[in-house]
Write a protein that holds these residues in place. Structure first.
Motif, PDB file in Angstrom:
ATOM      1  N   VAL A  36       0.847  -1.184   0.000  1.00  0.00           N
ATOM      2  CA  VAL A  36       0.000   0.000   0.000  1.00  0.00           C
ATOM      3  C   VAL A  36       0.886   1.239   0.000  1.00  0.00           C
ATOM      4  O   VAL A  36       1.747   1.393   0.878  1.00  0.00           O
ATOM      5  CB  VAL A  36      -0.935   0.036   1.232  1.00  0.00           C
ATOM      6  CG1 VAL A  36      -1.797   1.294   1.209  1.00  0.00           C
ATOM      7  CG2 VAL A  36      -1.797  -1.205   1.286  1.00  0.00           C
ATOM      8  N   ILE A  58       0.552   5.093   0.384  1.00  0.00           N
ATOM      9  CA  ILE A  58      -0.378   6.117   0.851  1.00  0.00           C
ATOM     10  C   ILE A  58       0.175   7.497   0.515  1.00  0.00           C
ATOM     11  O   ILE A  58       1.275   7.851   0.941  1.00  0.00           O
ATOM     12  CB  ILE A  58      -0.597   6.013   2.364  1.00  0.00           C
ATOM     13  CG1 ILE A  58      -1.073   4.614   2.756  1.00  0.00           C
ATOM     14  CG2 ILE A  58      -1.590   7.074   2.844  1.00  0.00           C
ATOM     15  CD1 ILE A  58      -0.958   4.330   4.246  1.00  0.00           C
ATOM     16  N   THR A 111      -2.679   5.298  -3.045  1.00  0.00           N
ATOM     17  CA  THR A 111      -3.903   5.468  -2.274  1.00  0.00           C
ATOM     18  C   THR A 111      -3.931   6.877  -1.724  1.00  0.00           C
ATOM     19  O   THR A 111      -3.164   7.218  -0.816  1.00  0.00           O
ATOM     20  CB  THR A 111      -3.977   4.447  -1.123  1.00  0.00           C
ATOM     21  OG1 THR A 111      -3.961   3.118  -1.670  1.00  0.00           O
ATOM     22  CG2 THR A 111      -5.250   4.636  -0.305  1.00  0.00           C
ATOM     23  N   CYS A 137      -5.204  10.168   0.203  1.00  0.00           N
ATOM     24  CA  CYS A 137      -5.955  10.592   1.378  1.00  0.00           C
ATOM     25  C   CYS A 137      -5.716  12.087   1.565  1.00  0.00           C
ATOM     26  O   CYS A 137      -4.716  12.632   1.079  1.00  0.00           O
ATOM     27  CB  CYS A 137      -5.496   9.845   2.625  1.00  0.00           C
ATOM     28  SG  CYS A 137      -5.517   8.036   2.480  1.00  0.00           S
ATOM     29  N   PRO A 147     -12.301   9.790  -1.613  1.00  0.00           N
ATOM     30  CA  PRO A 147     -11.209   9.231  -0.810  1.00  0.00           C
ATOM     31  C   PRO A 147     -11.325   9.667   0.642  1.00  0.00           C
ATOM     32  O   PRO A 147     -12.102  10.570   0.966  1.00  0.00           O
ATOM     33  CB  PRO A 147      -9.964   9.846  -1.472  1.00  0.00           C
ATOM     34  CG  PRO A 147     -10.455  11.146  -2.020  1.00  0.00           C
ATOM     35  CD  PRO A 147     -11.862  10.897  -2.484  1.00  0.00           C
ATOM     36  N   CYS A 204      -7.440   3.523   8.729  1.00  0.00           N
ATOM     37  CA  CYS A 204      -6.835   2.232   8.384  1.00  0.00           C
ATOM     38  C   CYS A 204      -7.850   1.302   7.731  1.00  0.00           C
ATOM     39  O   CYS A 204      -7.542   0.602   6.753  1.00  0.00           O
ATOM     40  CB  CYS A 204      -6.238   1.583   9.624  1.00  0.00           C
ATOM     41  SG  CYS A 204      -4.757   2.415  10.259  1.00  0.00           S
ATOM     42  N   ARG A 227     -10.473   2.168   6.000  1.00  0.00           N
ATOM     43  CA  ARG A 227     -10.782   2.670   4.665  1.00  0.00           C
ATOM     44  C   ARG A 227      -9.720   2.306   3.643  1.00  0.00           C
ATOM     45  O   ARG A 227     -10.025   2.059   2.469  1.00  0.00           O
ATOM     46  CB  ARG A 227     -10.948   4.193   4.684  1.00  0.00           C
ATOM     47  CG  ARG A 227     -12.286   4.701   5.176  1.00  0.00           C
ATOM     48  CD  ARG A 227     -13.450   4.419   4.217  1.00  0.00           C
ATOM     49  NE  ARG A 227     -13.169   4.799   2.833  1.00  0.00           N
ATOM     50  CZ  ARG A 227     -13.321   6.017   2.332  1.00  0.00           C
ATOM     51  NH1 ARG A 227     -13.741   7.004   3.109  1.00  0.00           N
ATOM     52  NH2 ARG A 227     -13.058   6.264   1.076  1.00  0.00           N
ATOM     53  N   ILE A 228      -8.458   2.306   4.051  1.00  0.00           N
ATOM     54  CA  ILE A 228      -7.386   2.067   3.081  1.00  0.00           C
ATOM     55  C   ILE A 228      -6.885   0.621   3.100  1.00  0.00           C
ATOM     56  O   ILE A 228      -5.920   0.289   2.410  1.00  0.00           O
ATOM     57  CB  ILE A 228      -6.214   3.046   3.303  1.00  0.00           C
ATOM     58  CG1 ILE A 228      -5.584   2.860   4.684  1.00  0.00           C
ATOM     59  CG2 ILE A 228      -6.688   4.484   3.117  1.00  0.00           C
ATOM     60  CD1 ILE A 228      -4.395   3.800   4.943  1.00  0.00           C
TER      61      ILE A 228
END
Length: 256
Positions: free
Chosen positions: A4, A6, A102, A104, A149, A169, A171-172
């Motif tokens: 992941v 972020i 990802t 945010c 998002p 956490c 959500r992703i």
């Protein structure tokens, strides 16, 4: 767990470095601190503290930095937390790379941002504060994915760190770790070379400090109040985010 990456998009004068501390304290995560800062200063010529050292410490090639951000995760960690400043996205820069991370968003009441930023620099235009760029990024992400998002208000995090970080956490798609709630005091090798100019409070911290309401007094330059020019304009972006997200996903609650 799948890797992941972020990309946390903040603006200046927020809790972005504390958020970086929270993620870095996870054993499964590596962090990067504002990878586009050198490019931003090189292109804009803004006179920030440590400017020449910052430019020398990072690549000033936008495409090179973008490729790094979507490349292999350093140290083979499963999670890569990238702290980004939305105001570093200058007009004309290719943002297509964000489709491979990802995304945010970390926001703060515009009036508080203006008051805090204005203590260090004059707010000469709204793009210095990142709200415009955050709104542009939000639109790009929503159009590409069809989803809103995660958008976190710093006030909500400070009022309920554990609850908000658990929601993020979830959500992703990563497990929450209680190590995100406390971290050792001091400096980090991962901090940008600008840390001595900006990170004194976070270096002294060990957790998220409780939220406290403050009386906000906007600074004025040349007998002109920021209240007139900036709060009204930027507040439109802030309010539009709340409106858009609440209409599309009421389950987000504080992840506005």
């Amino acid at each position: 767990m799948n890797a992941v990456k972020i990309a946390m998009w903040s603006g200046p004068r927020n809790i972005s470095t504390a958020m970086m501390r929270a993620f870095e304290n996870r054993p499964d995560t590596i962090v990067s601190d504002e990878p586009f800062y050198a490019h931003y200063l090189y292109k804009t010529g803004l006179d920030h503290p440590g400017k020449e050292e910052i430019i020398a410490s990072q690549s000033t090639d936008w495409n090179e930095v973008a490729c790094t951000c979507i490349g292999d995760i350093p140290d083979s960690k499963p999670i890569w937390y990238q702290k980004h400043m939305a105001q570093h996205n200058l007009e004309g820069c290719d943002l297509s790379w964000i489709s491979r991370v990802t995304n945010c968003f970390l926001i703060r009441d515009p009036k508080q941002v203006i008051a805090s930023y204005g203590k260090r620099f004059p707010v000469e235009n709204e793009r210095l504060l990142g709200f415009v760029q955050q709104a542009e990024l939000l639109k790009m992400v929503k159009n590409a994915t069809g989803e809103i998002p995660p958008i976190l208000d710093s006030k909500d995090i400070l009022m309920n760190p554990e609850g908000m970080l658990k929601k993020l956490c979830n959500r992703i798609g990563i497990e929450f770790s209680d190590k995100m709630l406390n971290w050792p005091v001091g400096k980090r090798d991962s901090d940008g070379v600008w840390a001595p100019h900006w990170y004194n409070r976070v270096e002294a911290s060990t957790d998220f400090k409780p939220y406290k309401e403050k009386e906000i007094k906007l600074f004025a330059y040349n007998n002109h109040s920021y209240e007139d020019d900036f709060t009204k304009l930027i507040k439109q972006y802030f309010d539009s985010w709340i409106s858009v997200v609440h209409k599309s996903d009421k389950d987000l609650i504080n992840l506005i």
